[in-house]
Design a protein around this motif. Sequence first.
Motif, PDB file in Angstrom:
ATOM      1  N   TRP A 124      -5.543  -2.836  -1.768  1.00 45.25           N
ATOM      2  CA  TRP A 124      -5.933  -2.931  -0.510  1.00 45.25           C
ATOM      3  C   TRP A 124      -6.108  -4.084   0.706  1.00 45.25           C
ATOM      4  O   TRP A 124      -6.310  -3.325   1.495  1.00 45.25           O
ATOM      5  CB  TRP A 124      -7.824  -2.180  -1.442  1.00 45.25           C
ATOM      6  N   PRO A 146       0.906  -1.223   0.528  1.00 43.91           N
ATOM      7  CA  PRO A 146       0.153   0.300  -0.183  1.00 43.91           C
ATOM      8  C   PRO A 146       0.707   1.540  -0.415  1.00 43.91           C
ATOM      9  O   PRO A 146       0.793   2.503  -0.761  1.00 43.91           O
ATOM     10  CB  PRO A 146      -0.809  -0.265   1.490  1.00 43.91           C
ATOM     11  N   ILE A 164      -5.160   5.854   1.411  1.00 47.15           N
ATOM     12  CA  ILE A 164      -5.428   4.805   0.579  1.00 47.15           C
ATOM     13  C   ILE A 164      -6.790   4.561  -0.192  1.00 47.15           C
ATOM     14  O   ILE A 164      -7.114   4.116  -1.238  1.00 47.15           O
ATOM     15  CB  ILE A 164      -4.200   3.339   0.646  1.00 47.15           C
ATOM     16  N   HIS A 200      -4.222  -3.219   3.073  1.00 49.61           N
ATOM     17  CA  HIS A 200      -3.549  -2.444   3.644  1.00 49.61           C
ATOM     18  C   HIS A 200      -3.641  -2.683   5.388  1.00 49.61           C
ATOM     19  O   HIS A 200      -4.915  -3.261   5.651  1.00 49.61           O
ATOM     20  CB  HIS A 200      -5.320  -1.321   3.716  1.00 49.61           C
ATOM     21  N   GLU A 246      -2.167   6.970   6.894  1.00 44.38           N
ATOM     22  CA  GLU A 246      -1.840   5.559   5.283  1.00 44.38           C
ATOM     23  C   GLU A 246      -3.402   5.418   5.266  1.00 44.38           C
ATOM     24  O   GLU A 246      -3.704   4.986   3.801  1.00 44.38           O
ATOM     25  CB  GLU A 246      -1.287   4.494   5.956  1.00 44.38           C
ATOM     26  N   ASN A 247      -4.214   6.378   5.634  1.00 38.36           N
ATOM     27  CA  ASN A 247      -5.624   5.654   5.303  1.00 38.36           C
ATOM     28  C   ASN A 247      -6.176   6.045   3.816  1.00 38.36           C
ATOM     29  O   ASN A 247      -7.421   6.089   3.384  1.00 38.36           O
ATOM     30  CB  ASN A 247      -7.108   5.580   6.386  1.00 38.36           C
TER      31      ASN A 247
END
Length: 205
Positions: free
Chosen positions: A110, A78, A123, A113, A120-121
């Motif tokens: 995903w 990710p 994404i 993740h 980092e969320n």
Amino acid sequence: MGGQALLPTKHSSNLNICAFFQGASGDQFPATQAAYQDVQASFGPDDLFTLLAWLNAHMEEMSVPQILSVLRLGHWDPVALVRLFPVLAQQLRTVLRERVDLRDAVMSTWANHYPIHPSENIIAFYCGVILLELRFYEDALAMFKASQQIFGGSAATSYNLGLCALGLGRSAEALAYMVEACGLDPNFEPARLSRLKLEQENAPA
């Protein structure tokens, strides 16, 4: 305590991966040791970080096939997708042959993740943007809903949810999302214009 430590034999610049285990007296865990050695010998996270550091100066030159190659080499990491997103986003509207490959890459990334830091969320939103531009509307809708659940409401997310609904032919749902986006940010012009257009199209004759 009588346990064992498996330590890397190669030098790493950023990250060392070690294994520690403890069992009954005499246990050797041969399968675990063999698996650890295989992982250490293969392309790993530290290799990916090193490669991305070198690529920083060349990212603007990367094509979609090259981006896919890096993601594949990094086992759908990710962090790599987040780093590559700006240059990928510029090319999405011209993607033809790699459309399904990119969709599969996004879904695989995903699935990997696991945020270490809240930033980092992002994404989830990035994955939604990629899938929306590639016209995988149902998948994109799920990603933007995940982003909304993580970060809370935003005009951009509601607007993109509306575009997904439009792509799926659900105009009433799309209008509801555009109204939601305008409520979150009355100055968000794309949502305002889309709302006006949808209201005109859905107005009784």
